[in-house]
Design an enzyme around this catalytic site. Structure first.
Site, PDB file in Angstrom:
ATOM      1  N   ASP A   1       5.874  -5.070   9.530  1.00 19.20           N
ATOM      2  CA  ASP A   1       6.966  -4.487  10.188  1.00 19.20           C
ATOM      3  C   ASP A   1       7.197  -5.568  11.532  1.00 19.20           C
ATOM      4  O   ASP A   1       8.371  -5.831  12.039  1.00 19.20           O
ATOM      5  CB  ASP A   1       7.090  -3.049  10.734  1.00 19.20           C
ATOM      6  CG  ASP A   1       7.128  -2.327   9.364  1.00 19.20           C
ATOM      7  OD1 ASP A   1       7.976  -2.682   8.582  1.00 19.20           O
ATOM      8  OD2 ASP A   1       6.831  -1.117   9.291  1.00 19.20           O
TER       9      ASP A   1
ATOM     10  N   ARG B   1       0.914  -1.092   0.065  1.00 18.88           N
ATOM     11  CA  ARG B   1      -0.006  -0.179   0.031  1.00 18.88           C
ATOM     12  C   ARG B   1       1.006   1.190  -0.086  1.00 18.88           C
ATOM     13  O   ARG B   1       1.455   1.286   0.959  1.00 18.88           O
ATOM     14  CB  ARG B   1      -0.821   0.086   1.404  1.00 18.88           C
ATOM     15  CG  ARG B   1      -1.819   1.027   1.380  1.00 18.88           C
ATOM     16  CD  ARG B   1      -2.722   0.886   2.571  1.00 18.88           C
ATOM     17  NE  ARG B   1      -2.122   1.321   3.920  1.00 18.88           N
ATOM     18  CZ  ARG B   1      -2.785   1.806   4.967  1.00 18.88           C
ATOM     19  NH1 ARG B   1      -4.289   1.311   4.907  1.00 18.88           N
ATOM     20  NH2 ARG B   1      -2.408   1.912   6.015  1.00 18.88           N
TER      21      ARG B   1
ATOM     22  N   ASP C   1       1.681  -2.381  12.147  1.00 15.16           N
ATOM     23  CA  ASP C   1       2.040  -2.568  10.814  1.00 15.16           C
ATOM     24  C   ASP C   1       2.323  -3.953  10.978  1.00 15.16           C
ATOM     25  O   ASP C   1       3.240  -4.261  11.521  1.00 15.16           O
ATOM     26  CB  ASP C   1       3.158  -1.747  10.351  1.00 15.16           C
ATOM     27  CG  ASP C   1       3.488  -2.002   8.876  1.00 15.16           C
ATOM     28  OD1 ASP C   1       3.899  -3.090   8.490  1.00 15.16           O
ATOM     29  OD2 ASP C   1       3.302  -1.101   7.903  1.00 15.16           O
TER      30      ASP C   1
ATOM     31  N   THR D   1      -0.695   7.759  -0.762  1.00 18.99           N
ATOM     32  CA  THR D   1      -2.051   7.816  -1.758  1.00 18.99           C
ATOM     33  C   THR D   1      -2.937   6.670  -1.275  1.00 18.99           C
ATOM     34  O   THR D   1      -4.253   6.363  -1.584  1.00 18.99           O
ATOM     35  CB  THR D   1      -1.781   7.258  -3.224  1.00 18.99           C
ATOM     36  OG1 THR D   1      -1.015   6.007  -3.398  1.00 18.99           O
ATOM     37  CG2 THR D   1      -0.734   8.371  -3.839  1.00 18.99           C
TER      38      THR D   1
HETATM   39  O1  LIG Z   1      -6.453  -2.532   3.090  1.00 13.73           O
HETATM   40  P1  LIG Z   1      -5.287  -1.756   2.573  1.00 13.73           P
HETATM   41  O2  LIG Z   1      -5.663  -0.261   2.922  1.00 13.73           O
HETATM   42  O3  LIG Z   1      -4.677  -1.899   1.144  1.00 13.73           O
HETATM   43  O4  LIG Z   1      -4.128  -2.106   3.832  1.00 13.73           O
HETATM   44  C1  LIG Z   1      -3.669  -3.387   3.953  1.00 13.73           C
HETATM   45  C2  LIG Z   1      -2.294  -3.807   3.473  1.00 13.73           C
HETATM   46  O5  LIG Z   1      -1.283  -3.120   4.174  1.00 13.73           O
HETATM   47  C3  LIG Z   1      -0.553  -3.913   4.696  1.00 13.73           C
HETATM   48  O6  LIG Z   1       0.563  -4.244   3.769  1.00 13.73           O
HETATM   49  P2  LIG Z   1       1.709  -3.257   3.577  1.00 13.73           P
HETATM   50  O7  LIG Z   1       1.446  -2.275   2.440  1.00 13.73           O
HETATM   51  O8  LIG Z   1       2.528  -2.621   4.648  1.00 13.73           O
HETATM   52  O9  LIG Z   1       3.062  -3.936   2.817  1.00 13.73           O
HETATM   53  P3  LIG Z   1       3.911  -5.156   3.632  1.00 13.73           P
HETATM   54  O10 LIG Z   1       3.101  -6.255   3.684  1.00 13.73           O
HETATM   55  O11 LIG Z   1       5.038  -5.333   2.848  1.00 13.73           O
HETATM   56  O12 LIG Z   1       4.244  -4.506   4.998  1.00 13.73           O
HETATM   57  C4  LIG Z   1      -1.115  -5.168   4.838  1.00 13.73           C
HETATM   58  O13 LIG Z   1      -0.361  -6.150   5.046  1.00 13.73           O
HETATM   59  C5  LIG Z   1      -2.116  -5.264   3.782  1.00 13.73           C
HETATM   60  O14 LIG Z   1      -1.658  -5.674   2.392  1.00 13.73           O
HETATM   61  O1  LIG Z   2      -3.231  -1.134  10.633  1.00 12.25           O
HETATM   62  C1  LIG Z   2      -2.783  -1.438   9.611  1.00 12.25           C
HETATM   63  C2  LIG Z   2      -3.246  -1.129   8.230  1.00 12.25           C
HETATM   64  C3  LIG Z   2      -2.548  -1.401   7.150  1.00 12.25           C
HETATM   65  N1  LIG Z   2      -1.460  -2.231   7.163  1.00 12.25           N
HETATM   66  C4  LIG Z   2      -1.073  -2.686   8.483  1.00 12.25           C
HETATM   67  O2  LIG Z   2      -0.235  -3.531   8.419  1.00 12.25           O
HETATM   68  N2  LIG Z   2      -1.740  -2.198   9.449  1.00 12.25           N
HETATM   69 MG   LIG Z   3       3.484  -3.361   6.101  1.00  9.90          MG
END
Ligand SMILES: O=P(O)(O)OC[C@H]1O[C@H](OP(=O)(O)OP(=O)(O)O)[C@H](O)[C@@H]1O
Ligand SMILES: O=c1cc[nH]c(=O)[nH]1
Ligand SMILES: [Mg+2]
Length: 207
Positions: free
Chosen positions: A201, A102, A198, A106
Protein backbone atom coordinates in the site's frame (compact mmCIF):
# COMPACT_ATOMS: atom_id res chain seq x y z
CA UNK A 1 23.77 -20.38 5.25
CA UNK A 2 22.27 -17.99 7.73
CA UNK A 3 20.50 -14.79 8.59
CA UNK A 4 22.18 -11.46 7.91
CA UNK A 5 20.96 -8.18 9.37
CA UNK A 6 22.49 -5.30 7.46
CA UNK A 7 23.57 -2.73 9.97
CA UNK A 8 25.35 -0.49 7.47
CA UNK A 9 24.77 3.16 8.51
CA UNK A 10 23.43 4.16 5.08
CA UNK A 11 20.88 1.34 5.14
CA UNK A 12 19.78 2.20 8.68
CA UNK A 13 19.53 5.91 7.83
CA UNK A 14 17.33 5.20 4.81
CA UNK A 15 15.23 2.71 6.76
CA UNK A 16 14.28 5.52 9.13
CA UNK A 17 12.50 7.22 6.17
CA UNK A 18 10.61 4.05 5.28
CA UNK A 19 9.36 3.60 8.83
CA UNK A 20 8.13 7.19 9.11
CA UNK A 21 4.36 7.21 8.49
CA UNK A 22 4.61 10.73 6.99
CA UNK A 23 6.99 9.67 4.20
CA UNK A 24 5.10 10.11 0.92
CA UNK A 25 4.84 7.56 -1.87
CA UNK A 26 7.55 9.15 -4.02
CA UNK A 27 10.19 9.19 -1.28
CA UNK A 28 9.08 5.76 -0.06
CA UNK A 29 9.58 4.21 -3.51
CA UNK A 30 12.92 5.90 -4.10
CA UNK A 31 14.27 5.00 -0.67
CA UNK A 32 13.11 1.40 -0.90
CA UNK A 33 15.00 0.99 -4.17
CA UNK A 34 18.10 2.65 -2.71
CA UNK A 35 18.12 0.22 0.22
CA UNK A 36 17.54 -2.73 -2.12
CA UNK A 37 20.55 -1.61 -4.15
CA UNK A 38 22.81 -1.37 -1.11
CA UNK A 39 21.61 -4.77 0.09
CA UNK A 40 22.34 -6.26 -3.34
CA UNK A 41 25.95 -5.18 -3.08
CA UNK A 42 26.26 -7.08 0.20
CA UNK A 43 24.16 -10.11 -0.73
CA UNK A 44 26.09 -10.76 -3.95
CA UNK A 45 29.47 -11.10 -2.22
CA UNK A 46 29.39 -14.88 -2.57
CA UNK A 47 28.61 -15.05 -6.31
CA UNK A 48 30.94 -17.33 -8.22
CA UNK A 49 33.30 -15.92 -10.85
CA UNK A 50 34.87 -17.48 -13.93
CA UNK A 51 37.87 -16.36 -15.91
CA UNK A 52 37.50 -15.19 -19.50
CA UNK A 53 40.03 -13.99 -22.04
CA UNK A 54 39.87 -10.26 -22.67
CA UNK A 55 41.89 -7.96 -24.84
CA UNK A 56 42.63 -4.59 -23.31
CA UNK A 57 43.91 -1.74 -25.53
CA UNK A 58 47.37 -2.87 -24.37
CA UNK A 59 47.40 -6.69 -24.37
CA UNK A 60 45.51 -9.95 -23.96
CA UNK A 61 44.70 -10.88 -20.37
CA UNK A 62 42.21 -12.83 -18.30
CA UNK A 63 39.37 -11.10 -16.46
CA UNK A 64 36.66 -12.37 -14.15
CA UNK A 65 32.93 -12.34 -14.84
CA UNK A 66 29.93 -13.83 -13.07
CA UNK A 67 29.88 -17.59 -13.61
CA UNK A 68 26.16 -18.27 -13.22
CA UNK A 69 23.00 -16.63 -14.53
CA UNK A 70 21.30 -14.47 -11.92
CA UNK A 71 17.58 -13.95 -11.54
CA UNK A 72 15.67 -11.53 -9.35
CA UNK A 73 12.21 -12.76 -8.41
CA UNK A 74 9.94 -10.27 -6.64
CA UNK A 75 6.90 -11.54 -4.77
CA UNK A 76 4.05 -9.39 -6.13
CA UNK A 77 3.09 -6.76 -5.41
CA UNK A 78 5.44 -5.29 -2.84
CA UNK A 79 8.57 -7.07 -4.08
CA UNK A 80 8.35 -4.99 -7.25
CA UNK A 81 9.42 -2.01 -5.18
CA UNK A 82 12.92 -3.48 -4.80
CA UNK A 83 13.65 -4.55 -8.38
CA UNK A 84 14.81 -1.27 -9.90
CA UNK A 85 17.37 -0.77 -7.14
CA UNK A 86 18.69 -4.28 -7.60
CA UNK A 87 19.07 -4.21 -11.39
CA UNK A 88 21.22 -1.11 -11.00
CA UNK A 89 23.88 -3.48 -9.65
CA UNK A 90 22.81 -6.59 -11.57
CA UNK A 91 21.99 -5.18 -15.02
CA UNK A 92 22.15 -8.57 -16.73
CA UNK A 93 19.86 -10.29 -14.23
CA UNK A 94 16.61 -11.71 -15.53
CA UNK A 95 13.48 -10.86 -13.64
CA UNK A 96 10.78 -13.41 -12.84
CA UNK A 97 7.53 -12.70 -10.99
CA UNK A 98 5.56 -14.68 -8.44
CA UNK A 99 2.16 -13.35 -7.43
CA UNK A 100 1.25 -14.30 -3.86
CA UNK A 101 -0.79 -12.30 -1.39
CA UNK A 102 -1.58 -13.01 2.22
CA UNK A 103 -5.24 -13.63 3.04
CA UNK A 104 -5.73 -11.07 5.81
CA UNK A 105 -8.08 -13.33 7.80
CA UNK A 106 -6.49 -16.77 7.50
CA UNK A 107 -2.96 -15.35 6.91
CA UNK A 108 -2.50 -18.11 4.34
CA UNK A 109 -0.61 -17.30 1.12
CA UNK A 110 -2.84 -17.08 -1.98
CA UNK A 111 -1.13 -17.77 -5.30
CA UNK A 112 -2.26 -15.90 -8.43
CA UNK A 113 0.56 -15.54 -10.97
CA UNK A 114 3.98 -16.74 -12.04
CA UNK A 115 6.31 -16.06 -14.93
CA UNK A 116 9.93 -17.16 -14.63
CA UNK A 117 12.98 -17.00 -16.92
CA UNK A 118 13.51 -20.22 -18.91
CA UNK A 119 16.90 -20.90 -17.32
CA UNK A 120 15.63 -20.37 -13.78
CA UNK A 121 16.76 -23.83 -12.60
CA UNK A 122 20.39 -22.97 -13.44
CA UNK A 123 20.22 -19.49 -11.94
CA UNK A 124 21.23 -17.99 -8.65
CA UNK A 125 17.87 -16.58 -7.51
CA UNK A 126 17.35 -13.53 -5.34
CA UNK A 127 13.77 -13.79 -4.09
CA UNK A 128 12.67 -10.38 -2.84
CA UNK A 129 9.83 -8.98 -0.75
CA UNK A 130 10.12 -6.01 1.63
CA UNK A 131 8.25 -7.82 4.42
CA UNK A 132 8.85 -11.22 6.02
CA UNK A 133 6.05 -11.46 8.59
CA UNK A 134 4.65 -14.94 9.38
CA UNK A 135 6.82 -16.38 6.61
CA UNK A 136 3.86 -17.94 4.80
CA UNK A 137 4.34 -16.01 1.55
CA UNK A 138 8.13 -16.49 1.48
CA UNK A 139 7.86 -20.21 2.14
CA UNK A 140 5.23 -20.58 -0.58
CA UNK A 141 7.46 -18.80 -3.10
CA UNK A 142 10.57 -20.77 -2.10
CA UNK A 143 8.65 -24.07 -2.39
CA UNK A 144 7.44 -22.97 -5.82
CA UNK A 145 10.94 -22.11 -7.03
CA UNK A 146 12.38 -25.37 -5.72
CA UNK A 147 9.64 -27.28 -7.56
CA UNK A 148 10.89 -25.56 -10.72
CA UNK A 149 14.36 -26.94 -10.03
CA UNK A 150 16.01 -23.89 -8.46
CA UNK A 151 18.89 -24.91 -6.20
CA UNK A 152 20.41 -21.65 -5.04
CA UNK A 153 18.07 -19.11 -3.42
CA UNK A 154 18.73 -16.08 -1.24
CA UNK A 155 15.80 -14.18 0.26
CA UNK A 156 16.13 -10.39 0.54
CA UNK A 157 13.69 -8.39 2.62
CA UNK A 158 13.73 -4.99 4.24
CA UNK A 159 12.07 -5.95 7.52
CA UNK A 160 11.84 -9.43 9.01
CA UNK A 161 9.93 -10.63 12.06
CA UNK A 162 11.69 -13.26 14.19
CA UNK A 163 8.64 -15.52 13.71
CA UNK A 164 9.00 -15.41 9.93
CA UNK A 165 12.74 -16.01 10.02
CA UNK A 166 12.23 -19.06 12.21
CA UNK A 167 9.56 -20.47 9.92
CA UNK A 168 11.61 -20.00 6.74
CA UNK A 169 14.75 -21.39 8.34
CA UNK A 170 12.88 -24.43 9.58
CA UNK A 171 11.42 -25.21 6.14
CA UNK A 172 14.40 -24.04 4.08
CA UNK A 173 17.67 -24.10 6.04
CA UNK A 174 19.58 -23.82 2.74
CA UNK A 175 18.20 -20.33 2.01
CA UNK A 176 20.14 -17.31 3.24
CA UNK A 177 18.00 -14.48 4.59
CA UNK A 178 19.16 -10.87 4.27
CA UNK A 179 17.21 -8.17 6.12
CA UNK A 180 17.82 -4.47 6.72
CA UNK A 181 16.21 -4.99 10.13
CA UNK A 182 15.01 -7.83 12.31
CA UNK A 183 12.14 -6.22 14.17
CA UNK A 184 10.52 -7.06 17.50
CA UNK A 185 7.65 -9.26 16.40
CA UNK A 186 4.12 -9.51 15.03
CA UNK A 187 1.11 -7.66 16.43
CA UNK A 188 -2.42 -9.09 16.84
CA UNK A 189 -3.05 -8.65 13.09
CA UNK A 190 0.30 -10.27 12.26
CA UNK A 191 1.76 -6.96 11.10
CA UNK A 192 5.41 -6.46 11.94
CA UNK A 193 6.14 -3.99 14.74
CA UNK A 194 7.52 -1.42 14.76
CA UNK A 195 7.63 -2.22 11.03
CA UNK A 196 6.59 0.22 8.33
CA UNK A 197 2.95 -0.73 7.78
CA UNK A 198 1.68 -2.39 4.62
CA UNK A 199 4.57 -2.21 2.18
CA UNK A 200 2.43 -2.74 -0.95
CA UNK A 201 0.00 0.00 0.00
CA UNK A 202 2.82 2.40 0.74
CA UNK A 203 4.61 1.68 -2.55
CA UNK A 204 1.52 1.89 -4.73
CA UNK A 205 -0.51 4.42 -2.74
CA UNK A 206 -3.48 2.08 -2.44
CA UNK A 207 -4.56 3.14 1.04
O1 LIG B 1 5.07 -13.29 5.84
P1 LIG B 1 3.62 -13.15 5.54
O2 LIG B 1 2.77 -13.27 6.78
O3 LIG B 1 3.14 -14.04 4.44
O4 LIG B 1 3.39 -11.64 5.10
C1 LIG B 1 4.24 -10.99 4.22
C2 LIG B 1 3.57 -10.73 2.91
O5 LIG B 1 2.50 -9.77 3.06
C3 LIG B 1 2.74 -8.67 2.18
O6 LIG B 1 2.10 -8.85 0.96
P2 LIG B 1 0.53 -8.62 0.79
O7 LIG B 1 -0.22 -9.87 1.10
O8 LIG B 1 0.11 -7.40 1.54
O9 LIG B 1 0.39 -8.40 -0.75
P3 LIG B 1 0.75 -7.09 -1.61
O10 LIG B 1 2.23 -7.15 -1.83
O11 LIG B 1 -0.03 -7.26 -2.86
O12 LIG B 1 0.35 -5.87 -0.83
C4 LIG B 1 4.23 -8.65 2.03
O13 LIG B 1 4.65 -7.89 0.93
C5 LIG B 1 4.56 -10.12 1.95
O14 LIG B 1 4.39 -10.67 0.66
O1 LIG C 1 3.87 -5.69 8.57
C1 LIG C 1 3.51 -6.23 7.50
C2 LIG C 1 3.10 -7.57 7.42
C3 LIG C 1 2.73 -8.09 6.23
N1 LIG C 1 2.74 -7.30 5.13
C4 LIG C 1 3.13 -6.01 5.18
O2 LIG C 1 3.13 -5.33 4.15
N2 LIG C 1 3.50 -5.50 6.37
MG1 LIG D 1 0.19 -5.53 1.06
Amino acid sequence: MGVFEMNHPLIQHKLSYLRNKDTDTKIFRETLNEIAGLMTYEATKGLRLKEVETETPIMKTTTKVLADPVAIVPILRAGLGMVEGMVTFLPTARVGHIGVYRNEETLEPVYYYCKLPVDIAKSKVFLVDPMLATGGSANYAIDYLKQKGVKDISFLCIIAAPEGIERVQEAHPDVDIYAASIDEGLNEKSYIYPGLGDAGDRIFGTK
